[in-house]
Write an enzyme that holds these catalytic residues in place. Structure first.
Site, short mmCIF file in Angstrom:
data_model
loop_
_atom_site.label_atom_id
_atom_site.label_comp_id
_atom_site.label_asym_id
_atom_site.label_seq_id
_atom_site.Cartn_x
_atom_site.Cartn_y
_atom_site.Cartn_z
CG ASP A 154 -8.31 -4.21 -3.12
OD1 ASP A 154 -7.51 -3.30 -3.39
OD2 ASP A 154 -9.55 -4.06 -3.10
CG HIS B 182 -2.06 0.95 1.10
ND1 HIS B 182 -1.96 2.29 1.37
CD2 HIS B 182 -3.32 0.73 0.69
CE1 HIS B 182 -3.13 2.86 1.13
NE2 HIS B 182 -3.97 1.94 0.71
C1 SDX Z 1 -6.04 0.08 -3.16
O1 SDX Z 1 -4.21 4.59 -2.19
C2 SDX Z 1 -5.15 3.95 -1.60
O2 SDX Z 1 -5.57 4.30 -0.51
C3 SDX Z 1 -5.70 2.77 -2.35
C4 SDX Z 1 -6.77 1.94 -1.63
C5 SDX Z 1 -8.04 2.74 -1.40
O3 SDX Z 1 -8.76 2.40 -0.45
O4 SDX Z 1 -8.34 3.64 -2.23
O5 SDX Z 1 -6.26 1.50 -0.38
C6 SDX Z 1 -7.18 0.72 -2.45
O6 SDX Z 1 -5.78 0.42 -4.29
C7 SDX Z 1 -5.19 -0.92 -2.43
C8 SDX Z 1 -3.98 -1.44 -3.26
C9 SDX Z 1 -4.47 -2.53 -4.22
N1 SDX Z 1 -3.39 -2.89 -5.15
C10 SDX Z 1 -2.75 -4.09 -5.04
O7 SDX Z 1 -2.94 -4.90 -4.16
C11 SDX Z 1 -1.75 -4.34 -6.17
C12 SDX Z 1 -0.45 -4.89 -5.58
N2 SDX Z 1 0.19 -3.81 -4.82
C13 SDX Z 1 1.09 -2.97 -5.51
O8 SDX Z 1 1.17 -2.93 -6.85
C14 SDX Z 1 1.63 -1.79 -4.71
O9 SDX Z 1 1.90 -2.22 -3.45
C15 SDX Z 1 0.74 -0.54 -4.66
C16 SDX Z 1 0.35 -0.12 -6.02
C17 SDX Z 1 -0.46 -0.80 -3.83
C18 SDX Z 1 1.57 0.57 -4.01
O10 SDX Z 1 2.62 0.83 -4.85
P1 SDX Z 1 3.73 1.95 -4.51
O11 SDX Z 1 3.40 2.65 -3.24
O12 SDX Z 1 3.96 2.76 -5.74
O13 SDX Z 1 4.99 1.10 -4.19
P2 SDX Z 1 5.97 0.52 -5.27
O14 SDX Z 1 5.21 -0.09 -6.41
O15 SDX Z 1 6.99 1.55 -5.57
O16 SDX Z 1 6.64 -0.69 -4.46
C19 SDX Z 1 7.68 -0.46 -3.51
C20 SDX Z 1 8.51 -1.75 -3.55
C21 SDX Z 1 8.99 -2.13 -4.95
O17 SDX Z 1 10.14 -2.92 -4.81
P3 SDX Z 1 11.64 -2.19 -4.84
O18 SDX Z 1 11.65 -1.30 -6.07
O19 SDX Z 1 11.72 -1.42 -3.54
O20 SDX Z 1 12.59 -3.34 -4.91
O21 SDX Z 1 7.69 -2.87 -3.11
C22 SDX Z 1 7.52 -3.79 -4.18
C23 SDX Z 1 7.88 -3.04 -5.46
O22 SDX Z 1 8.36 -3.94 -6.44
N3 SDX Z 1 6.11 -4.19 -4.18
C24 SDX Z 1 5.69 -5.44 -4.36
C25 SDX Z 1 4.29 -5.39 -4.20
N4 SDX Z 1 3.92 -4.13 -3.93
C26 SDX Z 1 5.06 -3.39 -3.92
N5 SDX Z 1 6.35 -6.60 -4.65
C27 SDX Z 1 5.58 -7.71 -4.78
N6 SDX Z 1 4.22 -7.73 -4.62
C28 SDX Z 1 3.55 -6.59 -4.34
N7 SDX Z 1 2.23 -6.61 -4.20
#
Ligand code: SDX
Length: 428
Positions: A364, A307
């Site tokens: 989710d 998140h």
């Molecule tokens: C919602 O914003 C809100 O409030 C949203 C929400 C709402 O109520 O409106 O809460 C609802 O959208 C919840 C999120 C649902 N999405 C997912 O579950 C999809 C999987 N999660 C991600 O794609 C990710 O965690 C996000 C999109 C939720 C957040 O992404 P960020 O903050 O941009 O973080 P990032 O993508 O830059 O990740 C940081 C690191 C990265 O690795 P490094 O570059 O540090 O090596 O964490 C890793 C990412 O690769 N990472 C994951 C991961 N999520 C982040 N690695 C594996 N699996 C994951 N799910």
């Protein structure tokens, strides 16, 4: 003496006021940055950038706190009804008995959509994704109420649009499902509660009477409350920026539905169930899939994990995880996906990759398991998220309008070609 921040650039020093929020969050107010220093800031994804001040929802990502207008989500999910929470988010206070009765009555009397809208549904292919249908239908509502397109309409007219949206979205959502199933549409019933009415429009058939199960209705009420707002998330920010151009509320909400559709945002609830099914079909080797999620060369992500704000735990996920056990037990549903999800969570939270990055189950991760138990089809999961998020989107839009915020128009840093002359085609 109010706090300030100093920035030194180009050998000069500039000072900017620091804004302190109700919970002592701090922001540097850079409204005058470009006018004084000639510089802008840059922050892809706005990870460190506030777009506004807001009095609607407070999140504390480090401590897993979520409050709507100061009320903790745990109390609202346990004690409130969804329409009470909708009123709270939109108008700022919990309604008294008369306010709630009037709000309910107004919404109940606007649940029908114009009969002409049925033709739109019939033009869609049977497998049209209900999010695409819902986004289109919400924007189309503005064509049936052209007065809603007037940016200067009075408060009463804005309230009528707000009530129409809250009343009609469940009807449109259920119609998108019935259309996909090629089943006859079911009309709203004024004698049913908000959740019961939606369930009836979704599952009632002309061939048999349908009685909404109180356990299902209660679970739906809780899920809608848990999804009702989340401050400046992707879809709420979309609603605010579209509304900032004075586009009407229907168009702004339609844009929010589209933004929510993405699998990184609200579409994740559908993606989680599809991921759990894929893991199950693949033999259930959880370590293999956790390794794939950590592998930078593998596009696979653990959907429902991580998140932007919560770097500890998502309080909604904790509530939904507990509700999963309660609802499945009450409904006598056995779902192996729940067991896989729990084991996946355990493995991930013992893995440094996830712990170091603050990746925990989000709203989710478990919600789809309850939706499945309520017989909601997978492709409708994100529509359910939109139903819950609607009052939050409306509240965010209303706050932006009432605060007379300027049209949203970010700056950029240009990195393309510098000036060059046109080259005739013969010389290219
Ligand atoms: C919602 O914003 C809100 O409030 C949203 C929400 C709402 O109520 O409106 O809460 C609802 O959208 C919840 C999120 C649902 N999405 C997912 O579950 C999809 C999987 N999660 C991600 O794609 C990710 O965690 C996000 C999109 C939720 C957040 O992404 P960020 O903050 O941009 O973080 P990032 O993508 O830059 O990740 C940081 C690191 C990265 O690795 P490094 O570059 O540090 O090596 O964490 C890793 C990412 O690769 N990472 C994951 C991961 N999520 C982040 N690695 C594996 N699996 C994951 N799910």
């Amino acid at each position: 003496m109010s706090e300030t921040a100093k920035i030194e650039i180009g050998g000069k020093s500039y000072e900017f006021p620091v804004v302190t929020g109700a919970e002592n969050e701090k922001a540097i107010d850079i409204k005058k940055l470009r006018g004084t220093s000639g510089c802008i800031t840059i922050d892809p994804g706005f990870k460190n950038t506030g777009s506004t001040t807001s009095a609607i929802t407070y999140l504390d990502g480090e401590n897993g706190i979520l409050r709507y207008r100061g009320y903790p989500i745990e109390q609202l999910a346990e004690k409130a009804t969804f329409l009470e929470v909708a009123f709270l988010l939109i108008y700022g206070e919990l309604p008294n008995k008369k306010e709630l009765a009037d709000f309910k009555a107004s919404i109940t009397n606007h649940t029908l959509v114009h009969e002409d809208m049925k033709q739109f549904f019939e033009a869609y292919p049977a497998k049209a994704h209900p999010m695409g249908v819902t986004a289109s239908m919400v924007c189309s509502l503005s064509t049936f109420y052209p007065e809603s397109q007037d940016p200067n309409r009075p408060k009463e007219a804005i309230d009528l649009t707000i009530h129409r949206l809250i009343a009609k979205l469940p009807t449109l959502a259920a119609m998108s499902y019935k259309n996909a199933m090629r089943h006859p549409f079911v009309y709203p019933k004024n004698n049913l509660g908000y959740c019961e009415n939606f369930l009836n429009m979704m599952f009632s058939m002309p061939t048999e009477d349908y009685e909404p199960d109180p356990v299902v209705a209660e679970a739906l009420n809780k899920l809608l409350i848990l999804h009702a707002d989340h401050e400046q998330n992707c879809s709420a920010s979309t609603v605010r920026i579209v509304g900032s151009s004075q586009a009407n509320l229907y168009a702004s909400i339609s844009a929010g539905v589209s933004a929510l559709w993405g699998p990184l945002h609200g579409g994740a609830n559908q993606a989680v169930i599809e991921m759990l099914d894929k893991i199950k079909e693949d033999g259930g080797d959880l370590e293999k899939w956790v390794a794939k999620a950590k592998d930078k060369d593998d596009p696979f992500r653990l959907m429902g994990f991580g998140h932007r704000v919560y770097k500890n735990f998502d309080p909604r996920a904790k509530i939904i995880k507990k509700a999963c056990d309660d609802v499945l037990e009450k409904l006598g549903v056995e779902d192996p996906s729940l067991d896989i999800a729990k084991r996946l969570e355990k493995i991930a939270l013992e893995d440094p990759y996830f712990v170091e990055r603050g990746l925990y189950p989000n709203v989710d991760f478990y919600s789809g398991i309850i939706y499945k138990a309520l017989n909601i089809p997978t492709e409708m999961f994100t529509v359910m998220f939109a139903l819950g998020r609607l009052p939050g989107w409306i509240a965010q839009w209303k706050e932006m309008v009432e605060n007379k915020e300027p049209i949203g128009r970010p700056r950029q840093i240009y990195t393309g070609e510098t000036e060059r002359d046109y080259v005739p085609i013969e010389k290219r």
